[in-house]
Design an enzyme around this catalytic site. Structure first.
Site, short mmCIF file in Angstrom:
data_model
loop_
_atom_site.label_atom_id
_atom_site.label_comp_id
_atom_site.label_asym_id
_atom_site.label_seq_id
_atom_site.Cartn_x
_atom_site.Cartn_y
_atom_site.Cartn_z
N GLU A 82 -12.36 3.22 3.21
CA GLU A 82 -11.47 3.51 4.33
C GLU A 82 -11.46 5.02 4.55
O GLU A 82 -10.55 5.74 4.13
CB GLU A 82 -10.05 2.99 4.06
N GLU A 125 0.84 -1.20 0.00
CA GLU A 125 0.00 0.00 0.00
C GLU A 125 0.87 1.25 0.00
O GLU A 125 1.57 1.52 0.98
CB GLU A 125 -0.92 0.05 1.22
#
Length: 263
Positions: free
Chosen positions: A243, A145
């Site tokens: 998120e 990520e």
């Protein structure tokens, strides 16, 4: 494309008890959730609530976090992956048909002043190759990520989607894919078109939050109308992770998100 809420952020206000967020996600029609670090979680109870609700764990983070950039921390990185593999396999194991393993998320760690960018990149690629072999042996997928975060003047070494794609491509292992968080990409100055211009086959998960503020889509500056059409055009068939920090009660927040994403 289905949506996957990150229950470290969503449902937290309404359900302080972590396990209750699985039940709330089920009630809202979700069949998977994203989580973060696992060592502070009641893993036995998570296995039970996954079996109870049918809501699987889509991802969890390698724990502890350690730097991919600094060779002195590579043993910690690889140990964290080894420890996470059986947990990732176990959390969904009581689903009917033994559900898929949760994916393990890694971030790069911060850039190191005075060390050439090429050397830092080589360090990242080298340790990820070994981590990917460990994950593959355990039947688990790793997600790199890119994260745009600055501490003490140092920026994360991999902070933009295209940087992450370059790394995943260089590692060249099927057990490593990219988690493309469009919020961090936006902080890094990437547009949707720049982030997803090519190599979408290397992306296994996309997460969304608006910029600025990291709240639900529709609360910031980003034009969400083109994201899903672009992803479909580029051949992305995965899920969209939510998120973000909700600014509204969860039912209203999800409705706003769906409306702006076109889902």
């Amino acid at each position: 494309m289905k949506l996957i809420p990150c229950i470290e952020m969503l449902y937290k206000a309404e359900h302080p008890a972590f396990l209750d967020r699985f039940r709330a996600a089920q009630a809202d029609g979700f069949d998977a959730v994203d989580t973060w670090l696992w060592r502070d979680k009641p893993i036995d109870a998570m296995v039970d609530v996954v079996a109870e609700t049918g809501v699987q764990v889509s991802s969890l983070c390698a724990d502890p976090r350690a730097s991919l950039v600094q060779p002195a921390e590579h043993a910690t990185v690889l140990g964290a992956v080894r420890d996470a593999v059986p947990v990732a396999r176990r959390v969904n194991s009581q689903l009917k048909g033994a559900g898929p393993a949760a994916r393990i998320i890694l971030a790069s760690g911060f850039s190191v002043p005075g060390v050439a960018e090429a050397e830092q990149r080589a360090n990242i690629v080298g340790v990820l190759r070994e981590a990917a072999r460990i994950a593959a042996d355990g039947g688990v997928e790793l997600l790199l990520e890119p994260v745009h975060m600055v501490i003490g003047g140092n920026l994360m070494a991999v902070h933009a989607v295209r940087q992450g794609l370059d790394i995943v491509e260089a590692v060249d292992h099927p057990a490593l894919r990219l988690l493309a968080d469009v919020y961090h990409g936006a902080v890094s100055g990437e547009t949707f078109a720049q982030a997803f211009a090519d190599r979408t086959e290397l992306i296994s998960h996309v997460q969304v939050a608006d910029f600025e503020g990291r709240h639900e889509p529709g609360t910031g500056q980003l034009d969400w109308s083109g994201l899903l059409p672009l992803l479909r055009q580029r051949g992305y068939t995965g899920a969209i992770g939510l998120e973000y920090l909700p600014t509204l009660p969860i039912d209203q927040s999800l409705a706003l998100t769906r409306r702006h994403l076109g889902l």
